[in-house]
Design a protein around this motif. Structure first.
Motif, PDB file in Angstrom:
ATOM      1  N   ASP A 176       0.835  -1.196   0.000  1.00  0.00           N
ATOM      2  CA  ASP A 176       0.000   0.000   0.000  1.00  0.00           C
ATOM      3  C   ASP A 176       0.866   1.241   0.000  1.00  0.00           C
ATOM      4  O   ASP A 176       1.926   1.272   0.639  1.00  0.00           O
ATOM      5  N   PRO A 177       0.450   2.298  -0.705  1.00  0.00           N
ATOM      6  CA  PRO A 177       1.174   3.551  -0.596  1.00  0.00           C
ATOM      7  C   PRO A 177       1.187   4.012   0.864  1.00  0.00           C
ATOM      8  O   PRO A 177       0.189   3.846   1.572  1.00  0.00           O
ATOM      9  N   PRO A 178       2.297   4.550   1.335  1.00  0.00           N
ATOM     10  CA  PRO A 178       2.353   4.951   2.744  1.00  0.00           C
ATOM     11  C   PRO A 178       1.391   6.089   3.027  1.00  0.00           C
ATOM     12  O   PRO A 178       1.130   6.932   2.173  1.00  0.00           O
ATOM     13  N   ASP A 179       0.855   6.085   4.256  1.00  0.00           N
ATOM     14  CA  ASP A 179       0.027   7.204   4.672  1.00  0.00           C
ATOM     15  C   ASP A 179       0.907   8.442   4.806  1.00  0.00           C
ATOM     16  O   ASP A 179       2.085   8.368   5.150  1.00  0.00           O
ATOM     17  N   GLU A 180       0.339   9.597   4.538  1.00  0.00           N
ATOM     18  CA  GLU A 180       1.097  10.836   4.559  1.00  0.00           C
ATOM     19  C   GLU A 180       0.344  11.880   5.377  1.00  0.00           C
ATOM     20  O   GLU A 180      -0.848  11.755   5.619  1.00  0.00           O
ATOM     21  N   LYS A 181       1.072  12.925   5.775  1.00  0.00           N
ATOM     22  CA  LYS A 181       0.413  14.055   6.412  1.00  0.00           C
ATOM     23  C   LYS A 181      -0.284  14.859   5.331  1.00  0.00           C
ATOM     24  O   LYS A 181       0.273  15.134   4.273  1.00  0.00           O
ATOM     25  N   ARG A 202      -7.424  19.133  -8.380  1.00  0.00           N
ATOM     26  CA  ARG A 202      -6.443  18.240  -8.998  1.00  0.00           C
ATOM     27  C   ARG A 202      -5.621  17.508  -7.927  1.00  0.00           C
ATOM     28  O   ARG A 202      -5.344  16.308  -8.043  1.00  0.00           O
ATOM     29  N   THR A 203      -5.248  18.218  -6.871  1.00  0.00           N
ATOM     30  CA  THR A 203      -4.471  17.613  -5.784  1.00  0.00           C
ATOM     31  C   THR A 203      -5.263  16.496  -5.106  1.00  0.00           C
ATOM     32  O   THR A 203      -4.739  15.409  -4.844  1.00  0.00           O
ATOM     33  N   TRP A 204      -6.538  16.764  -4.821  1.00  0.00           N
ATOM     34  CA  TRP A 204      -7.377  15.754  -4.172  1.00  0.00           C
ATOM     35  C   TRP A 204      -7.605  14.562  -5.100  1.00  0.00           C
ATOM     36  O   TRP A 204      -7.525  13.410  -4.674  1.00  0.00           O
ATOM     37  N   GLN A 205      -7.861  14.820  -6.367  1.00  0.00           N
ATOM     38  CA  GLN A 205      -8.069  13.730  -7.324  1.00  0.00           C
ATOM     39  C   GLN A 205      -6.828  12.850  -7.430  1.00  0.00           C
ATOM     40  O   GLN A 205      -6.935  11.617  -7.469  1.00  0.00           O
ATOM     41  N   ALA A 206      -5.657  13.470  -7.464  1.00  0.00           N
ATOM     42  CA  ALA A 206      -4.413  12.703  -7.569  1.00  0.00           C
ATOM     43  C   ALA A 206      -4.221  11.822  -6.343  1.00  0.00           C
ATOM     44  O   ALA A 206      -3.758  10.672  -6.454  1.00  0.00           O
ATOM     45  N   ARG A 207      -4.589  12.352  -5.170  1.00  0.00           N
ATOM     46  CA  ARG A 207      -4.448  11.545  -3.953  1.00  0.00           C
ATOM     47  C   ARG A 207      -5.410  10.366  -3.960  1.00  0.00           C
ATOM     48  O   ARG A 207      -5.041   9.246  -3.603  1.00  0.00           O
ATOM     49  N   MET A 208      -6.640  10.601  -4.392  1.00  0.00           N
ATOM     50  CA  MET A 208      -7.610   9.506  -4.428  1.00  0.00           C
ATOM     51  C   MET A 208      -7.191   8.451  -5.456  1.00  0.00           C
ATOM     52  O   MET A 208      -7.353   7.250  -5.223  1.00  0.00           O
ATOM     53  N   TRP A 253      -5.470  11.658   3.098  1.00  0.00           N
ATOM     54  CA  TRP A 253      -4.042  11.425   3.305  1.00  0.00           C
ATOM     55  C   TRP A 253      -3.755  10.614   4.583  1.00  0.00           C
ATOM     56  O   TRP A 253      -2.856   9.783   4.596  1.00  0.00           O
ATOM     57  N   GLU A 254      -4.541  10.843   5.598  1.00  0.00           N
ATOM     58  CA  GLU A 254      -4.155  10.328   6.915  1.00  0.00           C
ATOM     59  C   GLU A 254      -4.920   9.072   7.366  1.00  0.00           C
ATOM     60  O   GLU A 254      -4.480   8.410   8.305  1.00  0.00           O
ATOM     61  N   LYS A 255      -6.034   8.741   6.722  1.00  0.00           N
ATOM     62  CA  LYS A 255      -6.742   7.501   7.056  1.00  0.00           C
ATOM     63  C   LYS A 255      -6.032   6.328   6.366  1.00  0.00           C
ATOM     64  O   LYS A 255      -5.539   6.461   5.251  1.00  0.00           O
TER      65      LYS A 255
END
Length: 258
Positions: A176-181, A202-208, A253-255
């Motif tokens: 799994d990709p590591p959780d991030e702050k 765009r930032t939120w979409q990339a994270r999802m 990012w944090e869940k």
């Protein structure tokens, strides 16, 4: 190892009421669970698996009024694959308007009783998918029933495996990709309608997308972004508004990725 198929004749399938709609190719496969209780005793008795498959066909034909069992294939914990409608035929289990996009493969787990798929069931699901690719033109996608349809199917345990990329047991799979702050919340709630645009979208979409959701990173918060947001909020026990508020932004990012 080669697929261990259980033919319709072998599991005692009833004859379909009518002709199947032909299906020559799909985006891939949607994975399902039964949605009810599955007796854990099926793990030690393959005959019980056969009985469950017959009961599902009965419910689909006599309860739902469908022409046949709704699934393309059914995978059991003995690494056996029951032929449902089979390759080249339109399934009925994915939901209205969604059946032509994906085949439907059921894993014999439920919402209670047997809820965690044994390794041999996961192998059987992948054997079924390989068979549908080889014989039915199934594409590369492996999705859960809940992807694109409002349902808890295929259950949290099976869906977590799907979200990890459906690795073969024992293969290790991708970590799994590591959780991030979380980066600073942009200060506005992302919602639709109307379509909202911006770098924060765009930032939120990339994270999802990095978390495994199927979503274009185009900077436009529209119907698909709202749909992903609602599904993510339900998964994380947040208020399912479909709008990215501060709590949803931070959770992205944090869940933990499940």
């Amino acid at each position: 190892m080669p697929i261990d198929l259980v033919s319709r004749k072998e599991w005692g399938a009833r004859k379909a009421r009518g002709s199947y709609t032909a299906l020559s190719s799909t985006k891939g496969v949607k994975v399902h669970y039964t949605g009810g209780r599955v007796d854990p005793a099926i793990v030690d008795d393959h005959d019980k698996c056969t009985g469950v498959v017959r009961s599902i066909q009965k419910q689909h034909m006599d309860g739902n009024g469908w022409m046949d069992i709704g699934y393309s294939m059914v995978a059991c914990p003995h690494r056996k694959v029951f032929v449902g409608r089979g390759p080249g035929h339109l399934p009925a289990a994915n939901g209205p308007g969604l059946n032509s996009g994906h085949y439907a493969v059921l894993g014999l787990v439920g919402s209670s009783g047997l809820v965690t798929p044994p390794d041999d069931m996961l192998h059987a699901i992948l054997d079924a998918i390989d068979h549908l690719r080889d014989k039915g033109g199934a594409g590369k996608e492996i999705k859960g029933h809940r992807d694109g349809y409002a349902t808890s199917c295929p259950g949290d345990k099976l869906y977590a495996w799907v979200k990890k990329g459906a690795p073969r047991p024992g293969s290790g799979g991708e970590p799994d990709p590591p959780d991030e702050k979380a980066p600073p919340w942009p200060g506005r709630v992302l919602k639709y309608p109307p379509i909202m645009r911006g770098d924060d979208v765009r930032t939120w979409q990339a994270r999802m997308r990095a978390r495994g959701w199927s979503l274009d990173v185009d900077g436009a918060y529209g119907p698909r972004s709202r749909e992903v947001c609602e599904s993510f909020q339900r998964e994380k026990d947040l208020s399912a508004t479909g709008a990215v508020d501060k709590a949803t932004w931070v959770a992205a990012w944090e869940k933990p990725i499940t």
